[in-house]
Scaffold this motif. Structure first.
Motif, mmCIF file in Angstrom:
data_model
loop_
_atom_site.group_PDB
_atom_site.id
_atom_site.type_symbol
_atom_site.label_atom_id
_atom_site.label_comp_id
_atom_site.label_asym_id
_atom_site.label_seq_id
_atom_site.Cartn_x
_atom_site.Cartn_y
_atom_site.Cartn_z
ATOM 1 N N THR A 143 38.801 13.438 2.091
ATOM 2 C CA THR A 143 39.440 14.681 2.567
ATOM 3 C C THR A 143 38.473 15.554 2.691
ATOM 4 O OG1 THR A 143 39.519 15.331 0.050
ATOM 5 C CG2 THR A 143 41.558 14.427 0.992
ATOM 6 N N GLN A 144 37.054 15.056 2.734
ATOM 7 C CA GLN A 144 35.961 15.877 3.366
ATOM 8 C C GLN A 144 36.373 16.897 4.283
ATOM 9 O OE1 GLN A 144 32.148 14.261 1.746
ATOM 10 N NE2 GLN A 144 33.223 12.650 2.332
ATOM 11 N N THR A 145 35.784 18.054 4.721
ATOM 12 C CA THR A 145 35.969 18.738 5.905
ATOM 13 C C THR A 145 34.598 19.168 6.495
ATOM 14 O OG1 THR A 145 36.028 20.918 4.765
ATOM 15 C CG2 THR A 145 38.212 19.664 5.139
ATOM 16 N N GLY A 146 34.732 19.425 7.771
ATOM 17 C CA GLY A 146 33.327 20.053 8.438
ATOM 18 C C GLY A 146 32.586 18.776 8.943
ATOM 19 N N LEU A 147 32.856 17.690 8.937
ATOM 20 C CA LEU A 147 32.239 16.399 9.121
ATOM 21 C C LEU A 147 32.465 15.775 10.577
ATOM 22 C CD1 LEU A 147 32.090 14.723 5.791
ATOM 23 C CD2 LEU A 147 30.232 16.058 6.787
ATOM 24 N N THR A 148 31.589 15.448 11.363
ATOM 25 C CA THR A 148 31.830 14.550 12.461
ATOM 26 C C THR A 148 31.893 13.183 12.224
ATOM 27 O OG1 THR A 148 31.219 16.364 13.871
ATOM 28 C CG2 THR A 148 31.427 14.451 15.038
ATOM 29 N N VAL A 149 32.648 12.289 12.524
ATOM 30 C CA VAL A 149 32.382 10.889 12.594
ATOM 31 C C VAL A 149 32.257 10.148 13.646
ATOM 32 C CG1 VAL A 149 33.538 8.650 11.706
ATOM 33 C CG2 VAL A 149 33.864 10.697 10.216
ATOM 34 N N THR A 150 31.215 9.538 13.751
ATOM 35 C CA THR A 150 30.542 8.569 15.096
ATOM 36 C C THR A 150 30.490 7.125 14.612
ATOM 37 O OG1 THR A 150 28.410 9.551 14.823
ATOM 38 C CG2 THR A 150 29.832 10.795 16.322
ATOM 39 N N TYR A 151 30.487 6.463 15.819
ATOM 40 C CA TYR A 151 30.225 5.199 15.630
ATOM 41 C C TYR A 151 29.121 4.768 16.399
ATOM 42 C CZ TYR A 151 34.606 5.656 13.482
ATOM 43 O OH TYR A 151 35.779 6.227 12.529
ATOM 44 N N HIS A 152 28.135 3.844 15.972
ATOM 45 C CA HIS A 152 26.864 3.463 16.585
ATOM 46 C C HIS A 152 26.702 1.968 16.421
ATOM 47 C CE1 HIS A 152 25.507 7.619 16.664
ATOM 48 N NE2 HIS A 152 26.397 7.784 15.526
ATOM 49 N N ASN A 153 25.929 1.315 17.560
ATOM 50 C CA ASN A 153 25.462 0.192 17.318
ATOM 51 C C ASN A 153 24.059 -0.233 16.470
ATOM 52 O OD1 ASN A 153 23.107 0.500 18.882
ATOM 53 N ND2 ASN A 153 24.299 -0.137 20.892
ATOM 54 N N PRO A 154 23.867 -1.293 15.984
ATOM 55 C CA PRO A 154 22.513 -1.475 15.258
ATOM 56 C C PRO A 154 21.341 -0.680 15.830
ATOM 57 C CG PRO A 154 23.851 -3.322 15.223
ATOM 58 C CD PRO A 154 24.369 -2.638 16.424
ATOM 59 N N GLY A 155 21.644 -0.482 17.051
ATOM 60 C CA GLY A 155 20.154 0.070 17.695
ATOM 61 C C GLY A 155 20.276 1.578 17.453
ATOM 62 N N GLY A 156 21.294 2.060 17.098
ATOM 63 C CA GLY A 156 21.559 3.708 16.987
ATOM 64 C C GLY A 156 22.456 4.215 18.262
ATOM 65 N N ASP A 157 22.773 3.416 19.181
ATOM 66 C CA ASP A 157 23.543 3.893 20.439
ATOM 67 C C ASP A 157 24.817 4.370 20.140
ATOM 68 O OD1 ASP A 157 21.157 3.463 21.990
ATOM 69 O OD2 ASP A 157 21.693 1.634 22.541
ATOM 70 N N LEU A 158 25.425 5.117 20.838
ATOM 71 C CA LEU A 158 26.775 5.788 20.311
ATOM 72 C C LEU A 158 27.746 4.752 21.071
ATOM 73 C CD1 LEU A 158 28.319 8.215 18.976
ATOM 74 C CD2 LEU A 158 28.643 9.161 21.589
ATOM 75 N N ILE A 159 28.886 4.403 20.384
ATOM 76 C CA ILE A 159 29.840 3.606 20.833
ATOM 77 C C ILE A 159 31.049 4.506 20.799
ATOM 78 C CG2 ILE A 159 31.329 1.374 20.183
ATOM 79 C CD1 ILE A 159 29.178 0.557 18.285
ATOM 80 N N ASP A 160 31.773 4.214 22.054
ATOM 81 C CA ASP A 160 33.128 4.980 22.307
ATOM 82 C C ASP A 160 34.393 4.457 21.683
ATOM 83 O OD1 ASP A 160 35.164 6.450 22.966
ATOM 84 O OD2 ASP A 160 34.817 5.806 25.034
ATOM 85 N N PHE A 161 34.552 4.966 20.223
ATOM 86 C CA PHE A 161 35.532 4.448 19.710
ATOM 87 C C PHE A 161 36.870 5.339 19.802
ATOM 88 C CE2 PHE A 161 33.536 1.190 17.207
ATOM 89 C CZ PHE A 161 34.399 0.679 16.239
ATOM 90 N N SER A 162 36.933 6.042 20.731
ATOM 91 C CA SER A 162 37.910 7.108 21.072
ATOM 92 C C SER A 162 39.525 6.375 21.186
ATOM 93 C CB SER A 162 37.791 8.156 22.166
ATOM 94 O OG SER A 162 37.698 7.160 23.385
ATOM 95 N N LEU A 163 39.313 5.003 21.766
ATOM 96 C CA LEU A 163 40.694 4.362 21.987
ATOM 97 C C LEU A 163 40.994 3.330 21.036
ATOM 98 C CD1 LEU A 163 40.078 3.414 25.589
ATOM 99 C CD2 LEU A 163 41.407 5.362 24.784
ATOM 100 N N ALA A 181 27.384 20.233 9.777
ATOM 101 C CA ALA A 181 26.938 21.001 10.627
ATOM 102 C C ALA A 181 25.375 21.153 10.841
ATOM 103 C CB ALA A 181 27.681 22.497 10.380
ATOM 104 N N ASP A 182 24.758 20.966 9.797
ATOM 105 C CA ASP A 182 23.271 21.069 9.852
ATOM 106 C C ASP A 182 22.511 19.664 10.295
ATOM 107 O OD1 ASP A 182 23.376 23.532 8.620
ATOM 108 O OD2 ASP A 182 23.557 22.759 6.471
ATOM 109 N N GLY A 183 23.453 18.845 10.825
ATOM 110 C CA GLY A 183 22.682 17.625 11.293
ATOM 111 C C GLY A 183 22.513 16.613 10.566
ATOM 112 N N CYS A 184 22.906 16.953 9.080
ATOM 113 C CA CYS A 184 22.440 15.889 7.937
ATOM 114 C C CYS A 184 23.351 14.856 7.957
ATOM 115 C CB CYS A 184 22.474 16.274 6.553
ATOM 116 S SG CYS A 184 21.795 15.333 5.368
#
Length: 367
Positions: A143-163, A181-184
């Motif tokens: 239930t935490q708020t103010g966070l952005t969840v993203t997904y990455h491959n082991p090399g750090g590249d962003l994976i499009d998980f939108s679908l 929001a501070d990038g942490c």
């Protein structure tokens, strides 16, 4: 000619801004007995990892707590071991790391989540994963708020998980990242794992007089009393003492396989056949259809009995239940039990002689 050198798949060759904790993986090589890994900060160097034997694994991860130097070109070389010929030393491949790992101690957290599994019915090692993103995000951050969840491959590249649809060959590692929001950010890792379809053994029906011991099965396969992995679960070595159908069931991801066999427990299996000397004095069958011919089953004294007489005769069904006690001087048994006509089947008798011998055998009731 078969490929003799693997290709580095994670991180990709010449990748930049790679995480300093990235695990390295490569394509498997046919007939390889195993692999050695060399990693350095110069082309072909080994100052970071000096010829580590990883067996037949196609992945290498730095020991816990170790990292690659930040903002550095990293050289990776794989040596392949083959049976009956020298090791194959392969060309080195390069990638460049990014900054050191982000600061620790964010004010938020990310939960570990279990791996995702799916079955590979056509066994081509490639499958699609349909993931409920809303449920996954709730599992990750609650239930935490103010966070952005993203997904990455082991090399750090962003994976499009939108679908919510992803693909994997054998196994794919995914890093989930929750950033404030501070990038942490905090990270956790889960895998998309492709499983081969399960295959359960086929057993023949069995019949025993007292009990049957369930044989060993491969790991992940179990016995059940009902179809579809339901009912009572049995283990190898369990003793089955009643007649029943046993189901063998296994599941892998969204695939399953099942077989079954009958266990028949029949006490008459272990009863000895009557001695041939006496079998001729007992009818092999009778037909109680009230036509006035052969309607009763009865002992018929032979012309020469060597002084042997029958005192009592007991008749049983195949389960050992006493149906009738027959007087040798009577008409005999009419094929009923408690006034009810019994069906066509095999029945057993036990006769006691005047010298206390037991004569056992069986006969048929035919309607």
């Amino acid at each position: 000619m078969a490929q003799t050198c693997p290709s580095i798949t994670v991180p990709s060759s010449d990748a930049t801004n790679v995480s300093v904790t990235t695990p390295i993986s490569w394509t498997p090589v046919e007939d390889a007995l195993g692999y050695y890994v060399l990693i350095g900060t110069t082309p072909g160097g080994r100052d970071l990892v000096d010829r580590v034997d990883v067996g037949t694994s196609t992945e290498f991860e730095l020991p816990e707590g170790d990292t690659y130097p930040a903002n550095t070109i990293i050289s990776v070389k794989i040596t392949v071991r083959f049976p009956g010929r020298p090791d194959q030393t392969c060309p080195y491949e390069l990638f460049t790391t990014g900054n050191a790992e982000p600061q620790q101690g964010c004010d938020h957290f990310i939960n570990p989540v279990p791996d995702f599994f799916t079955c590979d019915p056509d066994e081509d090692n490639f499958e699609e994963f349909n993931i409920d993103l809303m449920a996954l995000e709730i599992s990750l951050i609650g239930t935490q708020t103010g966070l952005t969840v993203t997904y990455h491959n082991p090399g750090g590249d962003l994976i499009d998980f939108s679908l919510g649809t992803q693909f994997a060959v054998n196994q794919r590692r995914v890093m989930a990242r929750a950033t404030d929001a501070d990038g942490c950010f905090e990270e956790t890792i889960f895998n998309l794992i492709v499983l081969p379809p399960p295959k359960v053994p086929e057993f023949e029906n069995v019949a025993e007089c007292e009990n049957y011991v369930l044989p060993e099965l491969d790991e992940g396969i179990d016995y059940f009393s009902q179809t579809g992995g339901r009912g009572t679960i049995f283990s190898a070595g369990d003793v089955i003492s009643t007649s029943q159908r046993i189901y063998i069931y296994a599941v892998a991801g969204d695939c399953n396989d099942q077989s079954s066999f009958n266990v028949t427990i029949d006490p008459t299996i272990c009863q000895e056949e009557p001695k041939e000397t006496f079998s001729i004095i007992f009818p092999k069958f009778f037909t109680p259809n009230e036509d006035g011919y052969n309607d009763f089953w009865q002992y018929v004294p032979p012309s020469e009995n060597n002084g042997i007489t029958i005192e009592t005769i007991h008749i049983y069904d195949r389960y050992g239940i006493l149906l009738s006690q027959v007087d040798p001087s009577s008409k005999g048994w009419d094929g009923t039990f408690k006034g009810k006509r019994l069906p066509s089947s095999d029945y057993w008798f036990k006769a006691i002689t005047n010298d206390a011998q037991e004569i056992t055998g069986h006969f048929s009731l035919k309607r």
